[in-house]
Design a protein around this motif. Sequence first.
Motif, PDB file in Angstrom:
ATOM      1  N   ARG A  65       2.079  34.612 -40.038  1.00  0.00           N
ATOM      2  CA  ARG A  65       1.951  35.449 -38.871  1.00  0.00           C
ATOM      3  C   ARG A  65       0.692  36.293 -38.920  1.00  0.00           C
ATOM      4  NH1 ARG A  65       4.931  32.221 -38.176  1.00  0.00           N
ATOM      5  NH2 ARG A  65       6.965  32.188 -37.124  1.00  0.00           N
ATOM      6  N   LEU A  66       0.327  36.769 -40.105  1.00  0.00           N
ATOM      7  CA  LEU A  66      -0.912  37.530 -40.235  1.00  0.00           C
ATOM      8  C   LEU A  66      -2.123  36.674 -39.893  1.00  0.00           C
ATOM      9  CD1 LEU A  66      -0.201  39.602 -43.495  1.00  0.00           C
ATOM     10  CD2 LEU A  66      -0.418  40.479 -41.157  1.00  0.00           C
TER      11      LEU A  66
ATOM     12  N   GLU B 220       0.413  42.659 -26.155  1.00  0.00           N
ATOM     13  CA  GLU B 220       1.875  42.799 -26.093  1.00  0.00           C
ATOM     14  C   GLU B 220       2.546  41.938 -27.162  1.00  0.00           C
ATOM     15  OE1 GLU B 220      -0.044  41.886 -23.666  1.00  0.00           O
ATOM     16  OE2 GLU B 220      -0.064  43.603 -22.270  1.00  0.00           O
ATOM     17  N   ALA B 221       2.070  40.717 -27.343  1.00  0.00           N
ATOM     18  CA  ALA B 221       2.653  39.830 -28.369  1.00  0.00           C
ATOM     19  C   ALA B 221       2.386  40.366 -29.765  1.00  0.00           C
ATOM     20  CB  ALA B 221       2.083  38.413 -28.232  1.00  0.00           C
ATOM     21  N   ALA B 222       1.224  40.977 -29.947  1.00  0.00           N
ATOM     22  CA  ALA B 222       0.899  41.534 -31.270  1.00  0.00           C
ATOM     23  C   ALA B 222       1.840  42.683 -31.610  1.00  0.00           C
ATOM     24  CB  ALA B 222      -0.552  42.010 -31.295  1.00  0.00           C
ATOM     25  N   GLN B 223       2.137  43.508 -30.602  1.00  0.00           N
ATOM     26  CA  GLN B 223       3.057  44.617 -30.844  1.00  0.00           C
ATOM     27  C   GLN B 223       4.452  44.101 -31.204  1.00  0.00           C
ATOM     28  OE1 GLN B 223       3.251  47.341 -27.567  1.00  0.00           O
ATOM     29  NE2 GLN B 223       4.485  48.835 -28.725  1.00  0.00           N
TER      30      GLN B 223
ATOM     31  N   ARG C 283       4.423  42.895 -34.755  1.00  0.00           N
ATOM     32  CA  ARG C 283       4.466  43.980 -35.744  1.00  0.00           C
ATOM     33  C   ARG C 283       5.895  44.456 -35.979  1.00  0.00           C
ATOM     34  NH1 ARG C 283      -0.520  45.440 -33.328  1.00  0.00           N
ATOM     35  NH2 ARG C 283       0.564  46.809 -31.825  1.00  0.00           N
ATOM     36  N   ARG C 284       6.674  44.516 -34.858  1.00  0.00           N
ATOM     37  CA  ARG C 284       8.080  44.910 -35.031  1.00  0.00           C
ATOM     38  C   ARG C 284       8.837  43.871 -35.871  1.00  0.00           C
ATOM     39  NH1 ARG C 284       7.606  46.665 -29.562  1.00  0.00           N
ATOM     40  NH2 ARG C 284       8.467  44.661 -28.836  1.00  0.00           N
ATOM     41  N   SER C 285       8.562  42.601 -35.628  1.00  0.00           N
ATOM     42  CA  SER C 285       9.220  41.551 -36.412  1.00  0.00           C
ATOM     43  C   SER C 285       8.818  41.619 -37.889  1.00  0.00           C
ATOM     44  CB  SER C 285       8.873  40.172 -35.840  1.00  0.00           C
ATOM     45  OG  SER C 285       9.360  40.053 -34.533  1.00  0.00           O
ATOM     46  N   MET C 286       7.547  41.913 -38.112  1.00  0.00           N
ATOM     47  CA  MET C 286       7.070  41.992 -39.490  1.00  0.00           C
ATOM     48  C   MET C 286       7.704  43.178 -40.221  1.00  0.00           C
ATOM     49  SD  MET C 286       3.061  41.001 -38.887  1.00  0.00           S
ATOM     50  CE  MET C 286       2.612  41.303 -40.586  1.00  0.00           C
TER      51      MET C 286
ATOM     52  N   CYS D 207      10.647  44.356 -39.625  1.00  0.00           N
ATOM     53  CA  CYS D 207      12.025  43.935 -39.950  1.00  0.00           C
ATOM     54  C   CYS D 207      12.040  43.030 -41.173  1.00  0.00           C
ATOM     55  CB  CYS D 207      12.638  43.219 -38.747  1.00  0.00           C
ATOM     56  SG  CYS D 207      13.006  44.315 -37.358  1.00  0.00           S
ATOM     57  N   LYS D 208      11.064  42.125 -41.233  1.00  0.00           N
ATOM     58  CA  LYS D 208      10.974  41.242 -42.396  1.00  0.00           C
ATOM     59  C   LYS D 208      10.721  42.049 -43.661  1.00  0.00           C
ATOM     60  CE  LYS D 208      11.495  37.069 -40.747  1.00  0.00           C
ATOM     61  NZ  LYS D 208      12.542  36.156 -41.256  1.00  0.00           N
ATOM     62  N   CYS D 209       9.827  43.035 -43.572  1.00  0.00           N
ATOM     63  CA  CYS D 209       9.535  43.866 -44.754  1.00  0.00           C
ATOM     64  C   CYS D 209      10.769  44.628 -45.216  1.00  0.00           C
ATOM     65  CB  CYS D 209       8.398  44.835 -44.426  1.00  0.00           C
ATOM     66  SG  CYS D 209       6.786  44.041 -44.262  1.00  0.00           S
ATOM     67  N   GLN D 210      11.539  45.136 -44.246  1.00  0.00           N
ATOM     68  CA  GLN D 210      12.777  45.834 -44.616  1.00  0.00           C
ATOM     69  C   GLN D 210      13.775  44.880 -45.271  1.00  0.00           C
ATOM     70  OE1 GLN D 210      14.048  47.567 -40.937  1.00  0.00           O
ATOM     71  NE2 GLN D 210      12.418  49.135 -40.927  1.00  0.00           N
TER      72      GLN D 210
END
Length: 399
Positions: free
Chosen positions: A216-217, A226-229, A232-235, A237-240
């Motif tokens: 994704r990066l 908008e898609a980038a934002q 970032r939210r998905s990333m 969640c993945k990090c958490q």
Amino acid sequence: MPAVAETPPSSPAEADAAVWTDRPGLLLESTGEGIFGIGLDGHCVFINRAGAALLGYEVAEVLGRNMHELTHHSYQDGSAYPDSACPIFRAFRRGQPCRIDTEVFWRRDGSAVPVEYSSHPILDGAKVRGAVITFVDITERRRADQALRQSRNLLEQRVAERTAELTAALEQLRALSAWTDSVREEERTRIAREIHDELGSLLVALKMEVGWLDKRLAEQPARAPEAAQEMRRSMRCKCQGMSGLIERAVDDVGRIITDLRPSILDHQGLWAALEWQAHDFAQKAELTLDWDMQTAAADEPTGPAATAVFRIFQEMLSNVARHARARRVAVRILASGTLLQLDVQDDGVGAAAQAFSAPTAYGVRGMRERARHFGGTVEAHSAPGRGCTFGLRLPLTGA
């Protein structure tokens, strides 16, 4: 031999000479052995005082009597002993000496006396005239020989018993060693399985998450704002999620390490480790714990002794979990300054006493071997339907 009248000596020198004239008689009377002589008919020709006394007679009562009929008439068991079988008669009639130490002579009072006797023929040229027999009472020798044989038999019996005990102990030691190797291998297998199942799956999941982030990066510059934002939210969640997986991995590693060697034993000492282990066991096994510990820091074992006590305690609790089907477990620990007393009692189904000394009771044997290494003992008291009590007694000075 008829007596011969002698002229009284006229001087001290002649008197001394008269004293030494009968040298054979002096020799016969000076010895402590019995000596007598017999003719071809077996009748006594002479006997010294020692010999007559050994047989319970006076000298005059023996002279002229048949010595076989008088003193050698029966075997030791009382059965008749014919003179034709008598070694004394048989030997001198053939002109051959003999020496016997397995027979008895019979005294005047009817008692038998074990003797060693020898018979030597009296020769007149080539013709046998009789025999001289010497004999000695060997009652004490027989008694000493019998005591020696009994001691030897007892010693051989004890050696055989000790050899059997050592053989059995060696077999038990070999069985215990094989069981220890088996348990060690099972423990390694369990740890390997947990690492594979728990840590392995977590690491695979982390690898997939990291791969997703990397992909994704790489796509990030080509995305609209908008898609980038949203990405970032998905990333985030993945990090958490990855953080949670890492925490689980840390917990699993800590649990495996604790199973191998509780850190509390090294950092806080034996007393704290025992208390933690008891409460942790009761919580996991859903048992009611009755805890009582009366100890002092000065009495606390350290080093290998502390490890041994902790492992014995673990095995006691493990026996409760595997076999007892109990609802309550009571732990009593008392350190009195010179002795550590540790008891684990459950209210389970119990077992017969011989179950704890059976060849396959490797856990109990392992506890006892650990305790014995430090001068202690482990006892088990149980009966069917009455629960079980394991008790450790360990001298604190030796530990």
